[in-house]
Design a protein around this motif. Structure first.
Motif, PDB file in Angstrom:
ATOM      1  N   PHE A  67      43.651 -37.925  99.793  1.00 34.53           N
ATOM      2  CA  PHE A  67      44.642 -37.788 100.857  1.00 34.53           C
ATOM      3  C   PHE A  67      44.856 -39.116 101.574  1.00 34.53           C
ATOM      4  N   PHE A  68      43.753 -39.790 101.921  1.00 35.25           N
ATOM      5  CA  PHE A  68      43.879 -41.049 102.652  1.00 35.25           C
ATOM      6  C   PHE A  68      44.468 -42.161 101.779  1.00 35.25           C
ATOM      7  N   ILE A  69      44.183 -42.128 100.484  1.00 35.58           N
ATOM      8  CA  ILE A  69      44.819 -43.076  99.559  1.00 35.58           C
ATOM      9  C   ILE A  69      46.319 -42.834  99.531  1.00 35.58           C
ATOM     10  N   ASN A  70      46.708 -41.562  99.466  1.00 39.63           N
ATOM     11  CA  ASN A  70      48.135 -41.238  99.453  1.00 39.63           C
ATOM     12  C   ASN A  70      48.803 -41.637 100.752  1.00 39.63           C
ATOM     13  N   LEU A  71      48.130 -41.439 101.867  1.00 39.37           N
ATOM     14  CA  LEU A  71      48.684 -41.834 103.160  1.00 39.37           C
ATOM     15  C   LEU A  71      48.915 -43.341 103.208  1.00 39.37           C
ATOM     16  N   LEU A  72      47.943 -44.106 102.741  1.00 40.86           N
ATOM     17  CA  LEU A  72      48.074 -45.563 102.713  1.00 40.86           C
ATOM     18  C   LEU A  72      49.211 -45.999 101.779  1.00 40.86           C
ATOM     19  N   LEU A  73      49.295 -45.382 100.606  1.00 39.52           N
ATOM     20  CA  LEU A  73      50.371 -45.723  99.669  1.00 39.52           C
ATOM     21  C   LEU A  73      51.744 -45.377 100.238  1.00 39.52           C
ATOM     22  N   THR A  74      51.838 -44.265 100.943  1.00 37.28           N
ATOM     23  CA  THR A  74      53.119 -43.877 101.537  1.00 37.28           C
ATOM     24  C   THR A  74      53.505 -44.820 102.669  1.00 37.28           C
ATOM     25  N   ILE A  75      52.527 -45.294 103.426  1.00 37.51           N
ATOM     26  CA  ILE A  75      52.821 -46.270 104.479  1.00 37.51           C
ATOM     27  C   ILE A  75      53.336 -47.564 103.858  1.00 37.51           C
ATOM     28  N   CYS A  76      52.767 -47.952 102.719  1.00 38.03           N
ATOM     29  CA  CYS A  76      53.218 -49.170 102.025  1.00 38.03           C
ATOM     30  C   CYS A  76      54.613 -49.002 101.432  1.00 38.03           C
ATOM     31  N   GLY A  77      54.978 -47.795 101.129  1.00 39.79           N
ATOM     32  CA  GLY A  77      56.290 -47.510 100.560  1.00 39.79           C
ATOM     33  C   GLY A  77      56.352 -46.077 100.088  1.00 39.79           C
ATOM     34  N   TYR A  78      57.505 -45.473 100.183  1.00 39.68           N
ATOM     35  CA  TYR A  78      57.663 -44.069  99.814  1.00 39.68           C
ATOM     36  C   TYR A  78      57.357 -43.837  98.333  1.00 39.68           C
ATOM     37  N   PHE A  79      57.843 -44.705  97.469  1.00 41.84           N
ATOM     38  CA  PHE A  79      57.714 -44.502  96.035  1.00 41.84           C
ATOM     39  C   PHE A  79      56.262 -44.492  95.545  1.00 41.84           C
ATOM     40  N   PRO A  80      55.398 -45.435  95.967  1.00 40.41           N
ATOM     41  CA  PRO A  80      53.993 -45.358  95.526  1.00 40.41           C
ATOM     42  C   PRO A  80      53.298 -44.064  95.961  1.00 40.41           C
ATOM     43  N   GLY A  81      53.582 -43.603  97.164  1.00 42.16           N
ATOM     44  CA  GLY A  81      53.014 -42.337  97.626  1.00 42.16           C
ATOM     45  C   GLY A  81      53.523 -41.162  96.821  1.00 42.16           C
ATOM     46  N   LEU A  82      54.794 -41.210  96.457  1.00 37.54           N
ATOM     47  CA  LEU A  82      55.379 -40.144  95.649  1.00 37.54           C
ATOM     48  C   LEU A  82      54.755 -40.099  94.256  1.00 37.54           C
ATOM     49  N   VAL A  83      54.579 -41.252  93.647  1.00 39.19           N
ATOM     50  CA  VAL A  83      53.959 -41.303  92.316  1.00 39.19           C
ATOM     51  C   VAL A  83      52.533 -40.767  92.383  1.00 39.19           C
ATOM     52  N   HIS A  84      51.809 -41.138  93.418  1.00 36.47           N
ATOM     53  CA  HIS A  84      50.421 -40.682  93.554  1.00 36.47           C
ATOM     54  C   HIS A  84      50.353 -39.168  93.736  1.00 36.47           C
ATOM     55  N   VAL A  85      51.216 -38.596  94.562  1.00 31.72           N
ATOM     56  CA  VAL A  85      51.165 -37.147  94.780  1.00 31.72           C
ATOM     57  C   VAL A  85      51.609 -36.393  93.527  1.00 31.72           C
ATOM     58  N   ILE A  86      52.528 -36.940  92.762  1.00 29.29           N
ATOM     59  CA  ILE A  86      52.907 -36.309  91.494  1.00 29.29           C
ATOM     60  C   ILE A  86      51.714 -36.313  90.546  1.00 29.29           C
ATOM     61  N   TRP A  87      50.973 -37.425  90.534  1.00 29.58           N
ATOM     62  CA  TRP A  87      49.771 -37.498  89.708  1.00 29.58           C
ATOM     63  C   TRP A  87      48.746 -36.457  90.161  1.00 29.58           C
TER      64      TRP A  87
END
Length: 53
Positions: free
Chosen positions: A27-47
């Motif tokens: 969850f915290f990795i996804n939060l950090l990725l989403t803060i860095c940009g929407y697309f990295p967070g989206l890819v991570h949550v799809i994974w």
């Protein structure tokens, strides 16, 4: 429930990650990725959603 989780994940990736794994490291990795940009967070949550566990 799975369809709702997918829709929420596309709109707000950290909430989708929380619904899948709770307050874990992923969850915290996804939060950090989403803060860095929407697309990295989206890819991570799809994974996260596609992963079997």
């Amino acid at each position: 429930m799975e369809l709702i989780r997918i829709i929420i994940s596309v709109l707000i990736p950290p909430i989708g990650a929380f619904l899948k794994v709770g307050l874990s490291l992923q969850f915290f990795i996804n939060l950090l990725l989403t803060i860095c940009g929407y697309f990295p967070g989206l890819v991570h949550v799809i994974w996260l959603l596609a992963r079997k566990k």
